[in-house]
Design an enzyme around this catalytic site. Structure first.
Site, PDB file in Angstrom:
ATOM      1  N   ASP A 143       0.872  -1.293  -0.084  1.00 10.57           N
ATOM      2  CA  ASP A 143       0.113   0.137  -0.021  1.00 10.57           C
ATOM      3  C   ASP A 143       0.806   1.064   0.145  1.00 10.57           C
ATOM      4  OD1 ASP A 143      -2.567  -0.751  -0.333  1.00 10.57           O
ATOM      5  OD2 ASP A 143      -3.168  -0.096   1.689  1.00 10.57           O
ATOM      6  N   ASP A 459     -10.742  -6.797  11.163  1.00 11.01           N
ATOM      7  CA  ASP A 459     -10.462  -8.317  11.118  1.00 11.01           C
ATOM      8  C   ASP A 459     -11.470  -8.834  12.142  1.00 11.01           C
ATOM      9  OD1 ASP A 459      -9.070  -6.911  13.451  1.00 11.01           O
ATOM     10  OD2 ASP A 459      -7.318  -7.508  12.393  1.00 11.01           O
TER      11      ASP A 459
END
Length: 750
Positions: A143, A459
């Site tokens: 990223d 998550d």
């Protein structure tokens, strides 16, 4: 776990934890004592309203009520601990020719905080799993969109041609080159294996190749650019021609190794290497990129186009594989004939290679990894914690559990038919579209498919959503740790990390994904309680702050907020203090910790609750009213030499001025001044008066003394240390002024 019929041989077994017969009566007795504390608070409310003590007393009742209810929630994670054991030999005998494809995701976001050498060591460690290499595919999501990271991955792909055969030949553990070389050269004299002549020669050769690669990558990192000869050599660098910044660029995708390119995809022994792919998804300032969740969803789509492995492992870039058989361990759960069809993901614990002997900053989270997650496993499965987790691809993509349908699974059939007909360039171009900014518009991605958006701990809500779809999860904690990462080496890093975690968990509680209502009726009540334990971390800050301030201030004032020692009401307080402290220490020691480690963990527990959780609570409430927004914070993975030396000596690292440190220092000094004031008053009183006061104020004195003792590192950082890791003088002055102001204010009300 017994066999269902004579022909069934399980791939794993489940054993209940020992000690529940002793623990459960103890927990019940502790709750009875907590109930009596509530009764005491309600039946001893001061009668005089005008002196203000009634409000202080009600505050104490509120804090005691909160601590008791929260403790009750935590018991769900201790009530039914289970432990797993896999049978990998049985797996190999039965399914070696039918093993599924495995796609491995390694995520990185910033080449300065997460150095390329660290990233490629993780990549190499997972490429070298003890698993058929033609069924392994490794994807690096960058990223940061760094050409230096891409260059490092190219170098790693060449080194892998030598490293993987070496690992296979000598059964290397761990398979991160840096970790392996560090271990082998520090311990060679203890192991006769390394006296083997062939091994010595090949070790020297592979170490030379690694050192040369490391030098090239480190030189490139220092210069901030890729060597010109490397740029000219590989066409992949041309994708940076339209690059503006890490926040504004096209999709950069390069399939570095693949069986479609036989001239480049084999190691020095002629064995096919795992597929290796670099991905920097498209970024535009006007589009939200959803942090790690967005990166994972891009990987899900891109990998489905290239390799389409039925099992997915995701790891953080600092979390290298420490056990080459972890894939096979996970498959023992997924491929078990009787229970495997129920399992959505297998979560391994987070462990760290750089933790000090006594775990200075409580980074191991021992009670969570060694106790609570085993308890969650007994309730339907642990949380998904974002790294070291194996998933079924289908469940990540939103599939609901269907008992009949999910029993039928052709694990070996994972080829992507369309990709077989394309060359690499065509495959790359088609896959790039799947990582574009606009691909997810008007789709279910981030809502019902892939990792869920809208929360810093994507998550956890993703795992909860999967379990709410009817699936179970498994917690596997093998003797040889599956993954090892890098723990924070400063107090500030630790507190910031926990602020992000607790803020995200608290946001879950207040969101549509709250375990209180979203999961109601979908998962067990015990697992709902377990999730709530973590979602309420931030809320603990208020009661802990109250107990850290008010009893000490009123000790100085001479007002008792607890029963005196001769009172029958003293018994439940004493029982809870002694019982919970003793159990906490024993639990920590049986989990592999030390007494000093337990004390350090207790200190960090206090610091987190009074700073990380407090800021998380405030920021979440402000966000609820639209005043602020969450930001994803990456914890630094490298530390300066001086910081590292102090960390190894277990000297607490401050080194900066921070609002969190201001709060900690103020609370520490407040309790120190109150304790010194108590000692002064005791010396001025006559003996009998002193004994009577001590009996009446014993619990308050004990609490204040505990807070002074546990804050010794802060006093050292404020006044005694002279190194760069101390607390700044300006912060010492500010904290002293704030602590004295609170005391003077209370005196003025007396």
């Amino acid at each position: 776990m017994g066999a269902v019929d004579m022909g069934y041989s399980p791939l794993f077994e489940t054993n209940k934890g020992r000690g529940s017969v002793i623990y459960r009566p103890f927990a019940i007795s502790l709750f009875v004592a907590i109930f009596f504390i509530w009764v005491y608070r309600l039946t001893h409310i001061p009668s005089k309203v005008e002196d203000g003590n009634i409000w202080v007393w009600l505050g104490m009742f509120g804090a005691d009520l909160w601590f008791g209810l929260y403790w009750f929630l935590t018991q769900a994670l201790r009530w039914n601990l289970i432990f797993r054991q896999t049978f990998k030999d049985t797996l190999s005998q039965r399914y070696e020719d039918k093993l599924p494809g495995v796609d491995i995701y390694v995520c990185t976001a910033d080449p300065e905080i997460e150095p390329p050498m660290m990233v490629i060591n993780t990549v190499l460690s997972v490429m070298a799993y003890d698993y058929p290499t033609h069924k392994l595919s490794v994807y690096l999501s960058d990223d940061g969109g760094s050409d230096i990271t891409f260059y490092a991955l190219l170098e790693a792909s060449n080194f892998a041609k030598h490293w993987l055969p070496f690992c296979k030949k000598f059964k290397v553990e761990p398979r991160s080159p840096a970790a392996y070389f560090n271990n082998i050269f520090s311990m060679a004299h203890q192991n006769n294996q390394y006296d083997d002549h062939t091994h010595t020669i090949e070790l020297a050769a592979i170490k030379k190749l690694y050192d040369e690669m490391e030098k090239r990558i480190e030189d490139s990192t220092k210069m901030g650019e890729v060597p010109k000869e490397a740029r000219l050599k590989h066409k992949g660098f041309s994708q940076w021609n339209s690059y503006s910044s890490k926040h504004d660029h096209d999709t950069i995708l390069q399939i570095i190794l693949d069986k479609k390119d036989p001239n480049n995809s084999k190691d020095v022994d002629g064995v096919v290497l795992p597929t290796l792919v670099y991905l920097a998804r498209e970024k535009r300032p006007q589009h939200s990129h959803n942090f790690k969740a967005g990166a994972m969803n891009s990987l899900l789509r891109v990998s489905s186009s290239i390799s389409n492995g039925k099992i997915i492992l995701n790891v953080d870039c600092d979390m290298y594989s420490n056990n080459s058989e972890s894939v096979r361990d996970a498959l023992c759960f997924f491929m078990d004939e009787e229970k495997g069809h129920e399992i959505a993901f297998v979560q391994f614990p987070q462990n760290f290679e750089n933790v000090t002997k006594n775990d200075l900053y409580g980074s191991c989270l021992i009670t969570i990894s060694q106790v609570e997650f085993h308890g969650a496993d007994g309730l339907g499965g642990p949380l998904y914690v974002g790294t070291g987790c194996f998933h079924r691809r289908d469940t990540l993509c939103g599939m609901k559990f269907n008992n009949g349908q999910n029993r039928i699974n052709d694990w070996a059939n994972n080829e992507n038919d369309q990709s077989l007909e394309e060359n690499l360039q065509e495959l790359e171009e088609r896959s790039k579209v799947l990582a574009s900014c606009t691909y997810e518009e008007n789709t279910l991605w981030g809502k019902e498919m892939g990792l869920r958006y809208g929360c810093p701990v994507e998550d956890v809500i993703t795992g909860l959503a999967i379990q709410s779809n009817g699936w179970k999860s498994v917690y596997y904690n093998p003797k040889r740790k599956a993954f090892l990462g890098v723990a924070p080496t400063t107090l500030h890093q630790t507190l910031v990390q926990h602020k992000r975690w607790s803020e995200g968990d608290f946001q879950i509680l207040l969101s549509k994904y709250s375990p209180a209502w979203f999961a109601h009726g979908r998962i067990s009540l015990g697992l709902q309680m377990g999730y709530s334990t973590y979602c309420l971390w931030a809320s603990n800050s208020l009661a802990t702050l109250y107990y850290s301030i008010i009893p000490s201030l009123y000790l100085l004032k001479g007002t008792s907020l607890f029963p005196k020692m001769s009172s029958p009401w003293f018994i439940p307080f004493a029982y809870v203090i002694i019982g919970e402290t003793s159990y906490s220490l024993l639990e920590f020691l049986f989990s592999g910790g030390t007494i000093q480690g337990w004390w350090n963990d207790l200190r960090i527990w206090l610091y987190k609750r009074t700073t990380s959780y407090l800021f998380a609570f405030i920021d979440t409430i402000l966000k609820l009213f639209g005043v602020s927004d969450s930001a994803f914070v990456i914890t630094a993975k490298v530390a300066g030499e001086d910081v590292s030396k102090r960390y190894e000596k277990e000297i607490m690292e401050f080194g900066t001025s921070s609002p969190m440190f201001t709060i900690l220092s103020t609370l520490a000094l407040l309790n120190l001044f109150c304790f010194l004031g108590l000692l002064k008053d005791a010396m001025l009183r006559e003996g009998i008066c002193t004994l009577e006061a001590f009996e009446e104020m014993f619990l308050q004195t004990l609490l204040c003394g505990f807070l002074v003792l546990i804050n010794l590192p802060i006093y050292q950082g404020l006044f005694l240390r002279r190194d760069n890791g101390r607390l700044p003088t300006s912060l010492a002055i500010k904290s002293t002024a704030l602590a004295l102001s609170l005391i003077i204010f209370l005196r003025s009300l007396a």
